[in-house]
Scaffold this motif. Structure first.
Motif, PDB file in Angstrom:
ATOM      1  N   VAL A 113       0.853  -1.189   0.000  1.00 43.05           N
ATOM      2  CA  VAL A 113       0.000   0.000   0.000  1.00 43.05           C
ATOM      3  C   VAL A 113       0.884   1.233   0.000  1.00 43.05           C
ATOM      4  O   VAL A 113       1.817   1.348   0.807  1.00 43.05           O
ATOM      5  CB  VAL A 113      -0.931   0.028   1.223  1.00 43.05           C
ATOM      6  N   TYR A 114       0.601   2.167  -0.920  1.00 41.13           N
ATOM      7  CA  TYR A 114       1.310   3.446  -0.917  1.00 41.13           C
ATOM      8  C   TYR A 114       0.320   4.551  -0.569  1.00 41.13           C
ATOM      9  O   TYR A 114      -0.728   4.687  -1.193  1.00 41.13           O
ATOM     10  CB  TYR A 114       1.974   3.752  -2.260  1.00 41.13           C
ATOM     11  N   ASP A 115       0.656   5.329   0.460  1.00 41.68           N
ATOM     12  CA  ASP A 115      -0.193   6.405   0.957  1.00 41.68           C
ATOM     13  C   ASP A 115       0.507   7.733   0.677  1.00 41.68           C
ATOM     14  O   ASP A 115       1.675   7.913   1.021  1.00 41.68           O
ATOM     15  CB  ASP A 115      -0.410   6.221   2.459  1.00 41.68           C
ATOM     16  N   THR A 116      -0.207   8.674   0.054  1.00 44.51           N
ATOM     17  CA  THR A 116       0.418   9.947  -0.326  1.00 44.51           C
ATOM     18  C   THR A 116       0.372  10.995   0.787  1.00 44.51           C
ATOM     19  O   THR A 116       0.935  12.080   0.632  1.00 44.51           O
ATOM     20  CB  THR A 116      -0.263  10.529  -1.575  1.00 44.51           C
ATOM     21  N   SER A 117      -0.301  10.697   1.902  1.00 46.69           N
ATOM     22  CA  SER A 117      -0.360  11.680   2.985  1.00 46.69           C
ATOM     23  C   SER A 117       0.994  11.800   3.682  1.00 46.69           C
ATOM     24  O   SER A 117       1.850  10.902   3.582  1.00 46.69           O
ATOM     25  CB  SER A 117      -1.436  11.286   4.003  1.00 46.69           C
ATOM     26  N   PHE A 118       1.219  12.912   4.365  1.00 47.96           N
ATOM     27  CA  PHE A 118       2.460  13.169   5.112  1.00 47.96           C
ATOM     28  C   PHE A 118       3.701  13.046   4.227  1.00 47.96           C
ATOM     29  O   PHE A 118       4.746  12.565   4.658  1.00 47.96           O
ATOM     30  CB  PHE A 118       2.584  12.227   6.316  1.00 47.96           C
ATOM     31  N   SER A 171       3.710   0.781   3.014  1.00 47.07           N
ATOM     32  CA  SER A 171       3.633  -0.259   4.030  1.00 47.07           C
ATOM     33  C   SER A 171       3.266  -1.563   3.344  1.00 47.07           C
ATOM     34  O   SER A 171       2.853  -1.583   2.188  1.00 47.07           O
ATOM     35  CB  SER A 171       2.615   0.089   5.116  1.00 47.07           C
ATOM     36  N   GLY A 172       3.429  -2.647   4.042  1.00 46.78           N
ATOM     37  CA  GLY A 172       3.205  -3.957   3.440  1.00 46.78           C
ATOM     38  C   GLY A 172       4.503  -4.553   2.945  1.00 46.78           C
ATOM     39  O   GLY A 172       5.507  -4.525   3.646  1.00 46.78           O
ATOM     40  N   TRP A 173       4.488  -5.026   1.692  1.00 43.91           N
ATOM     41  CA  TRP A 173       5.612  -5.811   1.186  1.00 43.91           C
ATOM     42  C   TRP A 173       6.370  -5.127   0.059  1.00 43.91           C
ATOM     43  O   TRP A 173       5.787  -4.493  -0.810  1.00 43.91           O
ATOM     44  CB  TRP A 173       5.101  -7.165   0.687  1.00 43.91           C
ATOM     45  N   GLY A 174       7.659  -5.309   0.088  1.00 40.15           N
ATOM     46  CA  GLY A 174       8.538  -4.992  -1.016  1.00 40.15           C
ATOM     47  C   GLY A 174       9.472  -6.166  -1.240  1.00 40.15           C
ATOM     48  O   GLY A 174       9.391  -7.185  -0.542  1.00 40.15           O
ATOM     49  N   TYR A 175      10.344  -6.060  -2.202  1.00 37.88           N
ATOM     50  CA  TYR A 175      11.385  -7.075  -2.375  1.00 37.88           C
ATOM     51  C   TYR A 175      12.708  -6.380  -2.648  1.00 37.88           C
ATOM     52  O   TYR A 175      12.754  -5.211  -3.054  1.00 37.88           O
ATOM     53  CB  TYR A 175      11.046  -8.087  -3.470  1.00 37.88           C
ATOM     54  N   SER A 176      13.797  -7.087  -2.401  1.00 38.67           N
ATOM     55  CA  SER A 176      15.098  -6.418  -2.384  1.00 38.67           C
ATOM     56  C   SER A 176      16.219  -7.351  -2.798  1.00 38.67           C
ATOM     57  O   SER A 176      16.151  -8.563  -2.597  1.00 38.67           O
ATOM     58  CB  SER A 176      15.362  -5.890  -0.962  1.00 38.67           C
ATOM     59  N   ALA A 177      17.244  -6.737  -3.362  1.00 35.47           N
ATOM     60  CA  ALA A 177      18.510  -7.425  -3.638  1.00 35.47           C
ATOM     61  C   ALA A 177      19.668  -6.713  -2.932  1.00 35.47           C
ATOM     62  O   ALA A 177      20.831  -6.952  -3.240  1.00 35.47           O
ATOM     63  CB  ALA A 177      18.764  -7.481  -5.136  1.00 35.47           C
ATOM     64  N   LEU A 178      19.341  -5.825  -1.978  1.00 36.77           N
ATOM     65  CA  LEU A 178      20.396  -5.103  -1.254  1.00 36.77           C
ATOM     66  C   LEU A 178      21.194  -6.062  -0.375  1.00 36.77           C
ATOM     67  O   LEU A 178      20.647  -6.991   0.213  1.00 36.77           O
ATOM     68  CB  LEU A 178      19.765  -4.007  -0.393  1.00 36.77           C
ATOM     69  N   ASN A 179      22.480  -5.811  -0.260  1.00 36.23           N
ATOM     70  CA  ASN A 179      23.339  -6.687   0.548  1.00 36.23           C
ATOM     71  C   ASN A 179      24.175  -5.915   1.570  1.00 36.23           C
ATOM     72  O   ASN A 179      25.183  -6.409   2.065  1.00 36.23           O
ATOM     73  CB  ASN A 179      24.249  -7.529  -0.348  1.00 36.23           C
ATOM     74  N   ASP A 180      23.740  -4.695   1.907  1.00 33.23           N
ATOM     75  CA  ASP A 180      24.465  -3.856   2.867  1.00 33.23           C
ATOM     76  C   ASP A 180      24.047  -4.236   4.286  1.00 33.23           C
ATOM     77  O   ASP A 180      22.887  -4.093   4.664  1.00 33.23           O
ATOM     78  CB  ASP A 180      24.145  -2.384   2.598  1.00 33.23           C
TER      79      ASP A 180
END
Length: 297
Positions: free
Chosen positions: A28-33, A38-47
């Motif tokens: 969910v993407y909320d444009t307020s503030f 929130s919720g889910w994303g996915y990543s390949a970051l390794n830091d």
């Protein structure tokens, strides 16, 4: 999306997500503030060191996905219940998944930050914890069994037993049985004014399921199994007017030798040598598949 992570569609109010096998991970993407996700994303970051939300919000403390995979899921658990959900194909049986902390959450608990305390406090004796609470749902109703996962636990009186999860750790969810969604909340010992100070993130990989999508057993009554729980013997009765293929799996997905039940046949299995625990019995005919959970005492 950026090549190294995805966390929703910015600038437009939206409910989206991504599919992985029988699971749909809600975002969910909320444009307020000023806008937030929130919720889910996915990543390949390794830091595994940076605590910058600008560059490493979806970073994993393990450095890679489970078994050195390149991509893993990341959840940010906010107040929007719509986002805190994994939708499943009806009749799914989740066996479990691997979990670990994000880099930001791990370093926050390890060292403290501008908003959150160092776990254990200055003496190391504070009984801190950071926990994920998982609930399964079926047909809009929460199931009675829940799963609690401690991502950090400093409650033991012996400080040498304190831990913050850093490696990928298996979570067994087989006791939840059949469901069509999973919801979750987080709790922490570090709170202020009713809000959690600890960064409410976690990483997930390899969400695993028993077999394929199946129909709930009670709806067709094609196979009768008793007693359940069982000890030394399990009796299976084929109520169909056709033969039935039977497969039995343990919680790790390992299968015993499949066999055929002829129409209206009763068959008894010697279960005295089975290890105590949860098993899944899957039946298949030319019409449909069904499955149910079996307990071996």
């Amino acid at each position: 999306p950026p090549s190294n992570f995805w966390k929703g569609v910015a600038a437009v109010p939206s409910i989206s997500g991504f599919q992985s096998g029988p699971a749909y991970f809600v975002n969910v993407y909320d444009t307020s503030f000023g806008g937030f996700w929130s919720g889910w994303g996915y990543s390949a970051l390794n830091d595994t060191t940076s605590t910058s939300y600008a560059t490493n919000e979806l970073g994993c403390i393990a450095g890679k996905g489970f078994n050195q995979s390149n991509i893993y899921g990341v959840a940010y658990v906010g107040s929007n219940e719509v986002a805190n959900r994994i939708k499943l194909a009806p009749g799914s049986i989740p066996l479990g998944f691997y979990i670990t902390n994000t880099t930001i959450a791990y370093r926050s608990m390890q060292n403290g930050d501008a908003f959150a305390k160092k776990f254990g406090g200055t003496t190391g004796n504070d009984p801190d914890f950071f926990k994920l609470n998982l609930t399964a749902w079926y047909n809009g109703v929460p199931k009675p069994d829940t799963v609690e996962i401690y991502l950090a636990d400093f409650r033991d009186s012996n400080n040498s037993n304190d831990y913050i999860i850093k490696e990928w750790t298996w979570v067994n969810t087989s006791l939840l049985g059949m469901c069509d969604s999973l919801t979750y909340t987080m709790s922490s010992s570090d709170t202020a004014f009713g809000f959690i100070n600890t960064p409410t993130y976690f990483c997930m990989d390899n969400l695993s399921f028993f077999g394929n999508t199946v129909h709930q057993m009670e709806e067709n009554n094609q196979l009768l199994a008793y007693p359940n729980p069982c000890s030394n013997q399990l009796h299976l009765v084929n109520n169909e007017e056709q033969e039935m293929s039977i497969h039995i799996y343990n919680i790790h997905g390992q299968q015993s030798a499949p066999f055929i039940l002829e129409k209206n046949q009763t068959f008894s299995l010697n279960t005295s040598n089975w290890s105590p625990g949860v098993y899944f019995v899957q039946s298949s005919t030319s019409k449909q598949q069904s499955a149910f959970k079996l307990i071996k005492q």
